[in-house]
Design an enzyme around this catalytic site. Structure first.
Site, mmCIF file in Angstrom:
data_model
loop_
_atom_site.group_PDB
_atom_site.id
_atom_site.type_symbol
_atom_site.label_atom_id
_atom_site.label_comp_id
_atom_site.label_asym_id
_atom_site.label_seq_id
_atom_site.Cartn_x
_atom_site.Cartn_y
_atom_site.Cartn_z
ATOM 1 N N ASP A 171 65.122 43.213 53.617
ATOM 2 C CA ASP A 171 66.108 42.967 54.636
ATOM 3 C C ASP A 171 67.663 43.611 54.029
ATOM 4 O OD1 ASP A 171 67.355 42.142 57.016
ATOM 5 O OD2 ASP A 171 67.338 39.792 56.225
ATOM 6 N N HIS B 235 67.905 52.549 56.843
ATOM 7 C CA HIS B 235 66.251 52.393 56.630
ATOM 8 C C HIS B 235 65.675 53.604 55.747
ATOM 9 C CE1 HIS B 235 65.926 49.509 59.297
ATOM 10 N NE2 HIS B 235 66.310 50.304 60.648
ATOM 11 N N LEU C 167 47.347 48.961 41.326
ATOM 12 C CA LEU C 167 48.036 48.014 42.291
ATOM 13 C C LEU C 167 47.747 48.389 43.619
ATOM 14 C CD1 LEU C 167 51.007 46.329 42.955
ATOM 15 C CD2 LEU C 167 52.112 48.763 43.109
HETATM 16 C C1 FPP Z 1 65.302 45.196 57.604
HETATM 17 O O1 FPP Z 1 66.533 45.423 57.658
HETATM 18 C C2 FPP Z 1 64.503 46.134 57.351
HETATM 19 C C3 FPP Z 1 63.332 46.660 58.483
HETATM 20 C C4 FPP Z 1 63.383 46.066 59.552
HETATM 21 C C5 FPP Z 1 62.392 47.842 58.125
HETATM 22 C C6 FPP Z 1 62.093 48.234 56.775
HETATM 23 C C7 FPP Z 1 61.884 49.624 56.593
HETATM 24 C C8 FPP Z 1 61.972 50.302 55.470
HETATM 25 C C9 FPP Z 1 62.462 49.931 54.073
HETATM 26 C C10 FPP Z 1 61.573 51.680 55.379
HETATM 27 C C11 FPP Z 1 60.159 52.069 55.832
HETATM 28 C C12 FPP Z 1 59.241 51.278 54.936
HETATM 29 C C13 FPP Z 1 58.066 52.164 54.418
HETATM 30 C C14 FPP Z 1 56.998 50.884 53.816
HETATM 31 C C15 FPP Z 1 57.856 53.214 54.263
HETATM 32 P P1 FPP Z 1 67.335 45.203 58.927
HETATM 33 O O2 FPP Z 1 67.301 46.384 59.844
HETATM 34 O O3 FPP Z 1 66.933 44.095 59.509
HETATM 35 O O4 FPP Z 1 68.880 45.172 58.360
HETATM 36 P P2 FPP Z 1 69.914 44.091 58.879
HETATM 37 O O5 FPP Z 1 69.310 42.711 58.828
HETATM 38 O O6 FPP Z 1 71.159 44.242 57.885
HETATM 39 O O7 FPP Z 1 70.377 44.596 60.298
#
Ligand code: FPP
Length: 245
Positions: free
Chosen positions: A21, A38, A132
């Site tokens: 997050d 991201h 893993l």
């Molecule tokens: C949360 O941050 C993150 C996500 C909803 C997406 C996670 C995706 C990645 C790390 C990249 C792709 C993943 C892989 C496995 C290749 P948020 O957007 O909710 O952040 P915020 O709470 O600060 O708005």
């Protein structure tokens, strides 16, 4: 002594689950678009995978896209799907070379067809890897998973596959998308939020929870070591008292 050296080798969690997050906030702090966060989150995914593999963790579950994330602006959802597919494409060879298997949990049928196809290929291709296992939670939420399990269980019951008395925790678990995967011993959530957010609610029943203010794109190997060192200080009692352990 480095943080890594202070990890007790015979008490490494077999399964670590992570709510990644803070990508959006990380990007905002830099005055950039959310997708930039991201993209940098992928770097942190790589760090978490590498560190887990090096330490001998058997399962690493990453909450990459929740059922609720479909409600984000289309431009962000599309960008996340592209990022996912591109990352899988570029990382497959490295995963397999390092004996890492990929699995998914969640309502993957609701993902775009191209993403489903690529995921299916990599899951198949890496299925013989014995190191893993990385589990991507995609279009996942616990309430969806539990409801879906209940529906399938009731269907099998109607088909007379078992009697009411045969329904127990083990049977119920076998209907979850995590069937065959042990429950996580450690769950990490980044970005200073203290919530489970519909993630593995059945599987986390006895899991140690670790929260850090670090935003996901800043998460690195040292952050994972920190979480494991903290986990190793805890006494896991499963309802018993200290003297019984
Ligand atoms: C949360 O941050 C993150 C996500 C909803 C997406 C996670 C995706 C990645 C790390 C990249 C792709 C993943 C892989 C496995 C290749 P948020 O957007 O909710 O952040 P915020 O709470 O600060 O708005």
């Amino acid at each position: 002594m480095s943080l890594k050296d202070s990890i007790t080798k015979n008490n490494i969690p077999h399964h670590i689950a992570i709510i990644m997050d803070g990508n959006g906030r990380w990007a905002k702090q830099r005055g950039t678009q959310r997708i930039f966060g991201h993209r940098n989150g992928v770097k942190a995914v790589r760090e978490a995978i590498e560190a887990s593999a090096e330490l001998g963790v058997k399962y690493l579950t990453l909450y990459a896209f929740s059922t609720e994330n479909w409600n984000r602006p289309k431009i962000e959802v599309d960008a996340l799907m592209s990022l996912l597919i591109n990352t899988i494409k570029t990382e497959t060879e490295t995963l397999i070379k390092n004996n890492i298997a990929l699995k998914t949990i969640g309502d993957t049928q609701s993902l775009p067809k191209a993403v489903q196809k690529k995921l299916h290929e990599v899951v198949e291709h890496s299925s013989k890897c014995t190191g893993l296992t990385v589990i991507l939670a995609l279009s996942y939420s616990s309430r969806w998973e539990i409801t879906n399990a209940a529906k399938r269980l009731v269907q099998d019951f109607s088909d007379k596959k078992f009697a009411v008395e045969d329904i127990n925790e083990d049977r119920f678990s076998s209907y979850l998308t995590t069937d065959g995967i042990p429950d996580p011993e450690l769950m990490i959530r980044t970005s200073g939020e203290y919530r489970i957010s519909n993630f593995m609610m059945w599987q986390l029943a006895y899991t140690e929870l670790y929260f850090t203010a670090t935003l996901w794109p800043d998460f690195d190997k040292e952050e994972l070591y920190k979480a494991i060192v903290d986990y190793q200080k805890r006494e896991r009692r499963y309802g018993k008292i200290s003297e019984q352990l």
